[in-house]
Design a protein around this motif. Structure first.
Motif, short mmCIF file in Angstrom:
data_model
loop_
_atom_site.label_atom_id
_atom_site.label_comp_id
_atom_site.label_asym_id
_atom_site.label_seq_id
_atom_site.Cartn_x
_atom_site.Cartn_y
_atom_site.Cartn_z
N TYR A 29 25.43 65.83 53.22
CA TYR A 29 26.86 65.81 53.52
C TYR A 29 27.30 64.42 53.98
N VAL A 30 26.54 63.84 54.88
CA VAL A 30 26.86 62.49 55.38
C VAL A 30 26.81 61.47 54.24
N LEU A 31 25.76 61.53 53.44
CA LEU A 31 25.62 60.58 52.34
C LEU A 31 26.74 60.72 51.32
N GLU A 32 27.12 61.94 51.00
CA GLU A 32 28.18 62.14 50.01
C GLU A 32 29.55 61.73 50.55
N THR A 33 29.77 61.94 51.85
CA THR A 33 31.02 61.48 52.46
C THR A 33 31.14 59.96 52.35
N ILE A 34 30.05 59.28 52.64
CA ILE A 34 30.05 57.82 52.61
C ILE A 34 30.00 57.28 51.18
N ALA A 35 29.31 57.98 50.29
CA ALA A 35 29.14 57.50 48.91
C ALA A 35 30.45 57.43 48.14
N ARG A 36 31.44 58.23 48.54
CA ARG A 36 32.73 58.19 47.85
C ARG A 36 33.51 56.92 48.14
N VAL A 37 33.25 56.33 49.30
CA VAL A 37 34.11 55.29 49.84
C VAL A 37 34.25 54.06 48.94
N PRO A 38 33.17 53.48 48.41
CA PRO A 38 33.35 52.29 47.59
C PRO A 38 34.26 52.50 46.39
N TYR A 39 34.24 53.69 45.81
CA TYR A 39 35.11 53.94 44.66
C TYR A 39 36.57 53.94 45.10
N ALA A 66 37.38 58.74 38.45
CA ALA A 66 36.50 59.84 38.03
C ALA A 66 35.24 59.88 38.90
N GLU A 67 34.77 58.72 39.32
CA GLU A 67 33.59 58.68 40.19
C GLU A 67 33.92 59.27 41.57
N THR A 68 35.11 58.99 42.08
CA THR A 68 35.49 59.62 43.35
C THR A 68 35.58 61.13 43.18
N TRP A 69 36.08 61.58 42.04
CA TRP A 69 36.20 63.01 41.75
C TRP A 69 34.81 63.66 41.68
N ASN A 70 33.89 62.96 41.06
CA ASN A 70 32.52 63.45 40.95
C ASN A 70 31.88 63.57 42.34
N GLU A 71 32.02 62.51 43.14
CA GLU A 71 31.43 62.54 44.48
C GLU A 71 32.12 63.57 45.37
N LEU A 72 33.42 63.77 45.16
CA LEU A 72 34.13 64.81 45.91
C LEU A 72 33.46 66.16 45.70
N HIS A 73 33.11 66.47 44.47
CA HIS A 73 32.52 67.78 44.20
C HIS A 73 31.09 67.87 44.72
N HIS A 74 30.37 66.76 44.76
CA HIS A 74 29.08 66.77 45.46
C HIS A 74 29.31 67.14 46.92
N LEU A 75 30.35 66.53 47.52
CA LEU A 75 30.66 66.80 48.92
C LEU A 75 31.05 68.26 49.13
N LEU A 76 31.88 68.80 48.25
CA LEU A 76 32.29 70.20 48.36
C LEU A 76 31.10 71.13 48.25
N ILE A 77 30.15 70.78 47.41
CA ILE A 77 28.94 71.59 47.28
C ILE A 77 28.15 71.58 48.59
N MET A 78 28.01 70.39 49.19
CA MET A 78 27.28 70.30 50.46
C MET A 78 28.00 71.06 51.58
N VAL A 149 31.79 76.53 43.57
CA VAL A 149 32.41 75.21 43.34
C VAL A 149 31.61 74.40 42.33
N ALA A 150 30.29 74.57 42.33
CA ALA A 150 29.45 73.87 41.36
C ALA A 150 29.62 74.45 39.96
N ILE A 151 29.72 75.77 39.88
CA ILE A 151 29.94 76.42 38.58
C ILE A 151 31.26 75.97 37.98
N ASN A 152 32.29 75.90 38.81
CA ASN A 152 33.60 75.47 38.33
C ASN A 152 33.58 74.03 37.85
N PHE A 153 32.87 73.18 38.56
CA PHE A 153 32.87 71.75 38.23
C PHE A 153 32.02 71.45 37.00
N TYR A 154 30.84 72.03 36.93
CA TYR A 154 29.89 71.66 35.88
C TYR A 154 30.01 72.51 34.60
#
Length: 229
Positions: A29-39, A66-78, A149-154
């Motif tokens: 969760y922490v990593l995905e929150t931070i990983a979105r930031v550079p995008y 699109a990368e922020t959108w991708n990381e958002l869904h990683h975050l939602l999954i966590m 949320v993962a089923i919907n995204f992928y």
């Protein structure tokens, strides 16, 4: 500069590993929150350049969003797995993210190549982290259902944004399985690998002028095929 960036990333990884230990979902969760930031930082700077009339590159804006959108869904999954359950984890992730945003904005304005290199290292670490987690926890993950949320995204949702982060050589987009939690983590891991490929491509000297998003590439291929066909 690259040596300094590697040292900073290594130190950050060490701290996160020490603090979170075997609390995997909280760490993710922490990593995905931070990983979105550079995008977000990249998009903000690109918007600034465009607003001032200095420079415009629609494909970069599209891919970074699109990368922020991708990381958002990683975050939602966590979050769906309880990674944000403890308030201190939310506090740490969100406050680091705010500071990190401004650091990357400045770095991207001054040295865009190094801003992409920073993200390459972070996404590569994420790939390795998820890959190790999959190897250690395969049986347990295969016994658990995939979050909705993962089923919907992928699988079941609009896959345009998912496709926009894919750097492919065979001109085919991934259509992954989402049958259980193991599949979900495989998909997240593979997403991180796609981010690494994009960051590597964007470090090339000519990238700011020549970079094309995945859908743009497919459209150009289709147009050329129609002309020659």
């Amino acid at each position: 500069m690259k040596m300094l960036i590697r040292l900073i990333v290594s130190f950050f990884v060490f701290i996160v590993d020490v603090v979170y230990g075997d609390r995997s979902y909280a760490r993710f969760y922490v990593l995905e929150t931070i990983a979105r930031v550079p995008y977000f930082s990249y998009v903000s700077v690109l918007h600034l350049y465009e607003t001032l009339g200095l420079w415009r590159k629609a494909d970069l804006l599209k891919v970074h969003f699109a990368e922020t959108w991708n990381e958002l869904h990683h975050l939602l999954i966590m979050e769906s797995l309880g990674g944000d359950r403890i308030w201190i984890d939310r506090f740490i992730a969100q406050h680091i993210a705010v500071a990190y945003y401004w650091v990357v904005v400045l770095l991207y304005m001054l040295f865009p190549q190094y801003a992409y290199y920073l993200m390459e290292l972070i996404e590569d670490h994420a790939y390795q982290t998820y890959d190790d987690y999959l190897k250690i926890n395969e049986a347990e993950l295969k016994s658990q259902p995939a979050p909705q949320v993962a089923i919907n995204f992928y699988r079941d949702g609009d896959l345009y944004m998912f496709d926009e982060v894919q750097t492919t050589s065979n001109h085919e987009f991934r259509r992954p399985k989402v049958d259980d939690l193991y599949d979900v983590f495989v998909n997240i891991r593979d997403d991180e690998r796609e981010h690494v490929k994009t960051m590597v491509a964007l470090q090339k000297p000519e990238a700011r002028q020549t970079f094309k998003s995945p859908h743009t590439v497919f459209e150009l291929i289709a147009a050329n095929t129609d002309k020659t066909g």
